[in-house]
Motif scaffolding. Structure first.
Motif, PDB file in Angstrom:
ATOM      1  N   GLN A 128       4.732 -43.555  62.751  1.00  0.00           N
ATOM      2  CA  GLN A 128       4.641 -44.995  62.570  1.00  0.00           C
ATOM      3  C   GLN A 128       5.932 -45.531  61.981  1.00  0.00           C
ATOM      4  N   ASP A 129       6.127 -46.838  62.121  1.00  0.00           N
ATOM      5  CA  ASP A 129       7.163 -47.527  61.370  1.00  0.00           C
ATOM      6  C   ASP A 129       6.556 -47.988  60.052  1.00  0.00           C
ATOM      7  N   GLY A 130       7.392 -48.189  59.069  1.00  0.00           N
ATOM      8  CA  GLY A 130       6.872 -48.665  57.791  1.00  0.00           C
ATOM      9  C   GLY A 130       6.431 -47.520  56.904  1.00  0.00           C
ATOM     10  N   SER A 131       5.680 -47.848  55.873  1.00  0.00           N
ATOM     11  CA  SER A 131       5.295 -46.858  54.876  1.00  0.00           C
ATOM     12  C   SER A 131       4.049 -46.102  55.306  1.00  0.00           C
ATOM     13  N   ALA A 132       3.896 -44.901  54.755  1.00  0.00           N
ATOM     14  CA  ALA A 132       2.716 -44.085  55.032  1.00  0.00           C
ATOM     15  C   ALA A 132       1.537 -44.595  54.216  1.00  0.00           C
ATOM     16  N   SER A 133       0.334 -44.522  54.786  1.00  0.00           N
ATOM     17  CA  SER A 133      -0.833 -45.046  54.078  1.00  0.00           C
ATOM     18  C   SER A 133      -1.348 -44.081  53.022  1.00  0.00           C
ATOM     19  N   VAL A 134      -1.378 -42.772  53.327  1.00  0.00           N
ATOM     20  CA  VAL A 134      -1.859 -41.805  52.337  1.00  0.00           C
ATOM     21  C   VAL A 134      -0.915 -40.613  52.169  1.00  0.00           C
ATOM     22  N   GLY A 135       0.166 -40.583  52.907  1.00  0.00           N
ATOM     23  CA  GLY A 135       1.082 -39.470  52.751  1.00  0.00           C
ATOM     24  C   GLY A 135       1.900 -39.231  54.007  1.00  0.00           C
ATOM     25  N   PHE A 136       2.613 -38.105  54.018  1.00  0.00           N
ATOM     26  CA  PHE A 136       3.496 -37.827  55.145  1.00  0.00           C
ATOM     27  C   PHE A 136       3.848 -36.348  55.192  1.00  0.00           C
ATOM     28  N   LEU A 137       4.225 -35.896  56.385  1.00  0.00           N
ATOM     29  CA  LEU A 137       4.818 -34.589  56.589  1.00  0.00           C
ATOM     30  C   LEU A 137       6.311 -34.788  56.802  1.00  0.00           C
ATOM     31  N   GLY A 138       7.095 -33.767  56.451  1.00  0.00           N
ATOM     32  CA  GLY A 138       8.514 -33.810  56.752  1.00  0.00           C
ATOM     33  C   GLY A 138       9.284 -34.796  55.895  1.00  0.00           C
ATOM     34  N   LEU A 141       0.702 -35.776  49.835  1.00  0.00           N
ATOM     35  CA  LEU A 141      -0.542 -36.533  50.003  1.00  0.00           C
ATOM     36  C   LEU A 141      -0.794 -37.362  48.751  1.00  0.00           C
ATOM     37  N   PHE A 142      -1.089 -38.661  48.942  1.00  0.00           N
ATOM     38  CA  PHE A 142      -1.434 -39.550  47.837  1.00  0.00           C
ATOM     39  C   PHE A 142      -2.934 -39.837  47.896  1.00  0.00           C
ATOM     40  N   LEU A 149      -0.166 -34.891  45.788  1.00  0.00           N
ATOM     41  CA  LEU A 149      -0.053 -33.447  45.979  1.00  0.00           C
ATOM     42  C   LEU A 149       1.160 -33.151  46.848  1.00  0.00           C
ATOM     43  N   LEU A 150       1.980 -32.201  46.412  1.00  0.00           N
ATOM     44  CA  LEU A 150       3.086 -31.692  47.207  1.00  0.00           C
ATOM     45  C   LEU A 150       2.788 -30.260  47.615  1.00  0.00           C
ATOM     46  N   PHE A 151       3.084 -29.949  48.869  1.00  0.00           N
ATOM     47  CA  PHE A 151       2.852 -28.596  49.382  1.00  0.00           C
ATOM     48  C   PHE A 151       4.172 -28.030  49.886  1.00  0.00           C
ATOM     49  N   PHE A 152       4.548 -26.873  49.335  1.00  0.00           N
ATOM     50  CA  PHE A 152       5.736 -26.142  49.762  1.00  0.00           C
ATOM     51  C   PHE A 152       5.286 -24.804  50.359  1.00  0.00           C
ATOM     52  N   LYS A 163      -0.289 -15.950  40.778  1.00  0.00           N
ATOM     53  CA  LYS A 163      -0.261 -14.819  41.702  1.00  0.00           C
ATOM     54  C   LYS A 163      -0.559 -15.255  43.123  1.00  0.00           C
ATOM     55  N   GLN A 164      -1.472 -16.205  43.293  1.00  0.00           N
ATOM     56  CA  GLN A 164      -1.824 -16.637  44.648  1.00  0.00           C
ATOM     57  C   GLN A 164      -0.671 -17.377  45.322  1.00  0.00           C
ATOM     58  N   GLN A 165       0.135 -18.059  44.530  1.00  0.00           N
ATOM     59  CA  GLN A 165       1.212 -18.872  45.084  1.00  0.00           C
ATOM     60  C   GLN A 165       2.516 -18.077  45.191  1.00  0.00           C
ATOM     61  N   ARG A 166       2.462 -16.978  45.959  1.00  0.00           N
ATOM     62  CA  ARG A 166       3.657 -16.169  46.189  1.00  0.00           C
ATOM     63  C   ARG A 166       4.572 -16.817  47.219  1.00  0.00           C
ATOM     64  N   TYR A 167       3.988 -17.264  48.331  1.00  0.00           N
ATOM     65  CA  TYR A 167       4.773 -17.797  49.435  1.00  0.00           C
ATOM     66  C   TYR A 167       4.468 -19.271  49.704  1.00  0.00           C
ATOM     67  N   HIS A 168       3.721 -19.885  48.817  1.00  0.00           N
ATOM     68  CA  HIS A 168       3.499 -21.319  48.898  1.00  0.00           C
ATOM     69  C   HIS A 168       3.391 -21.842  47.478  1.00  0.00           C
ATOM     70  N   SER A 169       3.531 -23.144  47.311  1.00  0.00           N
ATOM     71  CA  SER A 169       3.369 -23.767  46.001  1.00  0.00           C
ATOM     72  C   SER A 169       2.703 -25.124  46.188  1.00  0.00           C
ATOM     73  N   ILE A 170       1.778 -25.420  45.298  1.00  0.00           N
ATOM     74  CA  ILE A 170       1.085 -26.711  45.301  1.00  0.00           C
ATOM     75  C   ILE A 170       1.330 -27.382  43.953  1.00  0.00           C
ATOM     76  N   PHE A 171       1.776 -28.629  44.015  1.00  0.00           N
ATOM     77  CA  PHE A 171       1.996 -29.417  42.807  1.00  0.00           C
ATOM     78  C   PHE A 171       1.103 -30.651  42.856  1.00  0.00           C
ATOM     79  N   ILE A 172       0.427 -30.916  41.761  1.00  0.00           N
ATOM     80  CA  ILE A 172      -0.374 -32.137  41.629  1.00  0.00           C
ATOM     81  C   ILE A 172       0.112 -32.852  40.381  1.00  0.00           C
ATOM     82  N   PHE A 173       0.563 -34.104  40.540  1.00  0.00           N
ATOM     83  CA  PHE A 173       1.046 -34.865  39.391  1.00  0.00           C
ATOM     84  C   PHE A 173       0.879 -36.356  39.650  1.00  0.00           C
ATOM     85  N   SER A 174       1.129 -37.146  38.615  1.00  0.00           N
ATOM     86  CA  SER A 174       0.963 -38.587  38.709  1.00  0.00           C
ATOM     87  C   SER A 174       1.838 -39.159  39.818  1.00  0.00           C
TER      88      SER A 174
END
Length: 228
Positions: free
Chosen positions: A9-19, A46-47, A59-62, A94-105
């Motif tokens: 889409q053009d414009g801002s994302a409604s709940v989040g974005f990839l890339g 994701l917001f 939430l950020l996913f790496f 330990k679970q987040q060896r090859y991925h990371s999840i961050f949740i913050f304000s």
């Protein structure tokens, strides 16, 4: 019940974005693999909407798309036969060896142009119903299980369902990004490039993400299911 559907889409994302580039707190540094120290890649952000238990947060996913460890194609402890008795900080780390999840304000975030995703930028929008092929995932109050309820164990609190990513979802790779590496027993090196323009996370399993109020600063717990 709401589905997260991706659309360009053009414009801002409604709940989040990839890339693209993530929105992060000042001083944020990208995570590195807990095994080989390689910097993980930003996949999506994701917001959470007002009705969600995590409203006001994001939430950020790496992910490390070049993880070729056959013992860690899915996260540790992500199926019921391997669940821990309780979830604590050590379990999440330990679970987040090859991925990371961050949740913050979601307040006071800045774009970090130094963090570049390997994915094509796509915005997320919420719809009440979608076709399976269009569905990135589901953002509901409770999970939609493929194989029956496999809610992970508690910490000092019961887990809160965050959202889920659809089985066999293909993350479109940016043309300038390297192909994803894969285990290849027929190759002389044991690995090869996936000959596709996409990435898979956790070999295409349906991915369920749960958070814990007392552990929110350490990320989230992942469990997986597969209908095949």
């Amino acid at each position: 019940m709401s589905d997260i559907v991706l659309s360009i889409q053009d414009g801002s994302a409604s709940v989040g974005f990839l890339g693209g580039h993530p929105l992060v707190p000042k001083g944020f540094s990208p995570p590195r693999s807990g095994i080989n120290g390689i910097e993980q890649r930003f996949m999506f952000q994701l917001f959470f909407p007002e009705w969600h238990d995590l409203s006001g947060n994001c939430l950020l996913f790496f992910f490390d798309p070049n993880n070729i460890d056959e013992h860690h194609v899915i996260p540790d402890m992500s199926t019921p036969d391997n669940y821990p008795k309780i979830v604590d900080r050590g379990v999440l780390e330990k679970q987040q060896r090859y991925h990371s999840i961050f949740i913050f304000s979601a307040q006071d975030l800045i774009v970090d142009p130094q963090i570049v995703s390997p994915l094509v930028r796509k915005n997320m929008s919420l719809v009440e119903k979608s076709e399976p092929g269009d569905r990135f995932g589901r953002l509901n109050r409770s999970p939609v299980w493929l194989l029956g309820d496999e809610t992970p164990p508690p910490s000092t609190r019961l887990p809160t369902f965050v959202f889920q990513i659809s089985e066999n979802y293909l993350f479109e790779r940016h043309p300038t990004s390297s192909p994803q590496r894969q285990i290849d027993y027929f190759s002389s090196t044991g690995v090869s490039d996936r000959n596709t323009d996409n990435y898979k996370i956790f070999v295409g399993n349906e991915i369920y993400i749960f958070a814990y109020a007392d552990l929110i600063q350490f990320g989230a717990f992942v469990c997986v299911q597969n209908s095949e």
